[in-house]
Enzyme design. Structure first.
Site, PDB file in Angstrom:
ATOM      1  N   LYS A  83       0.872  -1.183   0.000  1.00  0.00           N
ATOM      2  CA  LYS A  83       0.000   0.000   0.000  1.00  0.00           C
ATOM      3  C   LYS A  83       0.906   1.229   0.000  1.00  0.00           C
ATOM      4  O   LYS A  83       1.522   1.560   1.015  1.00  0.00           O
ATOM      5  CB  LYS A  83      -0.863  -0.023   1.262  1.00  0.00           C
ATOM      6  CG  LYS A  83      -2.196   0.647   1.163  1.00  0.00           C
ATOM      7  CD  LYS A  83      -2.188   2.121   0.838  1.00  0.00           C
ATOM      8  CE  LYS A  83      -1.996   3.011   2.046  1.00  0.00           C
ATOM      9  NZ  LYS A  83      -1.831   4.432   1.687  1.00  0.00           N
ATOM     10  N   CYS A 130      13.233  10.621   7.561  1.00  0.00           N
ATOM     11  CA  CYS A 130      13.030  10.212   8.952  1.00  0.00           C
ATOM     12  C   CYS A 130      14.317  10.329   9.759  1.00  0.00           C
ATOM     13  O   CYS A 130      14.284  10.616  10.949  1.00  0.00           O
ATOM     14  CB  CYS A 130      12.474   8.801   9.015  1.00  0.00           C
ATOM     15  SG  CYS A 130      13.353   7.655   7.971  1.00  0.00           S
TER      16      CYS A 130
END
Ligand code: NDP
Length: 478
Positions: free
Chosen positions: A183, A291
């Site tokens: 996804k 990140c």
């Protein structure tokens, strides 16, 4: 300061073909989904509509799981050598079509073409090559022998490195004998859809790689499906916690790669000009949508003024603009939502008392943009010093002793990465030993290799991607 005159050098977009509408990829082909809901994916640098993409629903996830079950029957019969052949083919095709992928990534996500072309795509191919090389050696390796694949793996990825995150997840999962339902993020689905075409081209057996586009509800449906044996997630800490709660009562594998607020520590004995470059790379690479970005500059007090003055001068030379221009250093912010989040946190930083420096560049009329920003005079308690901004915003904190540098650096709920700048090797080892971070760079930043494990401590998540550790994340004791 005037920038040098330069001529634009814009990468042509004629190489990419974007469909008006996309279905989902299951059973080895593109199909119309059960869901009739679509989301629009826009170019963040122009706000131009690129395509409409299916928002997969529960029925689509059910179909993808049925497809994956069939795929698993075939894939488990293959030897490691057979699996490797497909992964090597994918790696070579990615290399062959890397310009197309890079242009598409920059159009859909807003990142500078020089980054998608010179960083993302080479890394993507390298990941497939690396894990292809492992596929036939699992039985020979002492630490993977006897372990078995999970089966059907659900993978949910974010928008900051769309294809690279796909490769970090898909390559090790397939190499170890799992099948995948992926996804992608709703704002950057296009390179994953192009990757599905490659899977067809290499003749990957139907059901081995499945792609269901959508939003958070699609991700949640994937997480909740009882026949998924492992979830690999990269994204925000909030959604990571939701997934951990949701899966707590199931016998399921889980890896979470979440946010960060990394300290980039510069000691007064560091090579200052090199450290300035490293700090710029650490926070402004990919507009700070990273990140592991070095978003806290932890600076020894006696070099503060000299360092900040050099840093501001260097920041002023960063070129912001069209991501497809090969001269561009800072591209577009990925979405309006993300731009609003960055603006809100920066305004709070000013209200709290931070001193702000922003470069004098002009922002394009359309699209989502944020000027490279530096905060000095900040306290560790400020939100800009604690929260992940996920944008081109650096906050400076100062220290006097190495012990204080460590205390400040570890004073965060995150623990993904850190940087150390000093000419003393012994100091690097001493400091690295005391930092609570999964990845620590010394006299460099943002260096990646498929053989090197990556992952976090504390609220940055658990599990590792990359290297042998990354393989083990896709294998379990039978
Ligand atoms: P999210 O965690 O919301 O999104 C990451 C992925 O999870 C996307 O594919 C998203 O789908 C999906 N998702 C969202 N909600 C759910 C759910 N309930 N169940 C399962 N999957 C879900 O991150 P955002 O994109 O919203 O970014 C928000 C913040 O997260 C950023 O500002 C940044 O701080 C952090 N972040 C960290 C990243 C990292 O690499 N560690 C990467 C990206 C973001 P969809 O895109 O459709 O919402």
């Amino acid at each position: 300061m005037n920038n040098w005159e330069y001529a634009e050098s814009v990468e042509s977009t004629s190489i990419v073909n974007i469909e008006k509408k996309y279905g989902i990829f299951i059973d080895g082909k593109f199909q119309t989904a059960n869901s009739k809901k679509f989301i629009k994916t826009v170019s963040p640098s122009t706000e131009e509509l690129l395509s409409s993409v299916t928002v997969g629903n529960k029925n689509d996830i059910n179909d993808a799981v049925e497809s994956a079950k069939e795929g698993l029957k075939i894939w488990t019969k293959f030897s490691g050598t057979e699996r490797a052949k497909y992964l090597f083919k994918l790696a070579r095709l990615i290399q062959e079509r890397s310009r197309e992928f890079a242009v598409l990534e920059s159009i859909d996500g807003g990142k500078p073409i020089k980054e998608s072309r010179d960083f993302d795509l080479p890394q993507v191919a390298a990941n497939f090559f690396y894990f292809a090389g492992w596929a036939d050696k699992l039985e020979l390796s002492w630490n993977t022998k006897g372990l078995k694949p999970y089966g059907i793996v659900g993978q949910i990825i974010p928008w900051n490195f769309p294809l690279l995150m796909l490769s970090w997840k898909v390559a090790p999962a397939l190499a170890t004998g799992n099948v995948v339902i992926l996804k992608p993020a709703e704002s950057t689905p296009l390179t994953a859809l192009l990757f599905a075409e490659l899977c067809q081209e290499v003749g990957l057996p139907p059901g081995v790689f499945n792609l269901v586009t959508g939003d958070g509800t699609t991700g949640a449906a994937l997480v909740q499906h009882p026949d998924i044996s492992k979830i690999a997630f990269t994204g925000s800490t909030a959604v990571g916690k939701y997934i951990q709660n949701e899966t707590a009562e199931r016998d399921i594998g889980l890896t979470l790669e979440l946010g960060g607020k990394a300290a980039n520590i510069v000691f007064n004995d560091a090579a200052i000009d090199q450290a300035v470059e490293g700090v710029v790379n650490g926070i402004f690479f990919n507009q700070g949508h990273v990140c592991c970005a070095g978003s806290r500059l932890v600076l020894q007090e006696d070099i503060h003024d000299e360092f900040v003055s050099k840093l501001e001068k260097r920041m002023q030379s960063l070129r912001l603009g069209n991501p497809l221009d090969k001269n561009t250093d800072i591209g577009a912010i990925n979405s309006k939502d993300q731009l609003d989040k960055i603006s809100k946190l920066v305004n709070e930083g000013i209200e709290e008392g931070g001193s702000i420096f922003q470069t004098e560049c002009e922002l394009p009329q359309n699209g989502f943009w944020f000027k490279p920003t530096l905060f000095t005079n900040a306290q560790p308690s400020y939100r800009i010093a604690r929260e992940e901004i996920f944008g081109p915003v650096l906050t400076t904190l100062t220290f006097r002793t190495p012990e204080e540098a460590i205390e400040i650096s570890n004073n965060t709920e995150y623990g993904l990465s850190a940087g150390i700048w000093t000419e003393k090797g012994s100091k690097i080892l001493w400091v690295a030993d005391r930092l609570q971070a999964g990845v620590i760079w010394a006299n460099t930043f943002n260096k990646f290799d498929p053989s090197s494990p990556f992952g976090g401590y504390k609220e940055s998540g658990f599990g590792r991607e990359g290297g042998r550790h990354g393989l083990l994340s896709y294998l379990k004791v039978q």
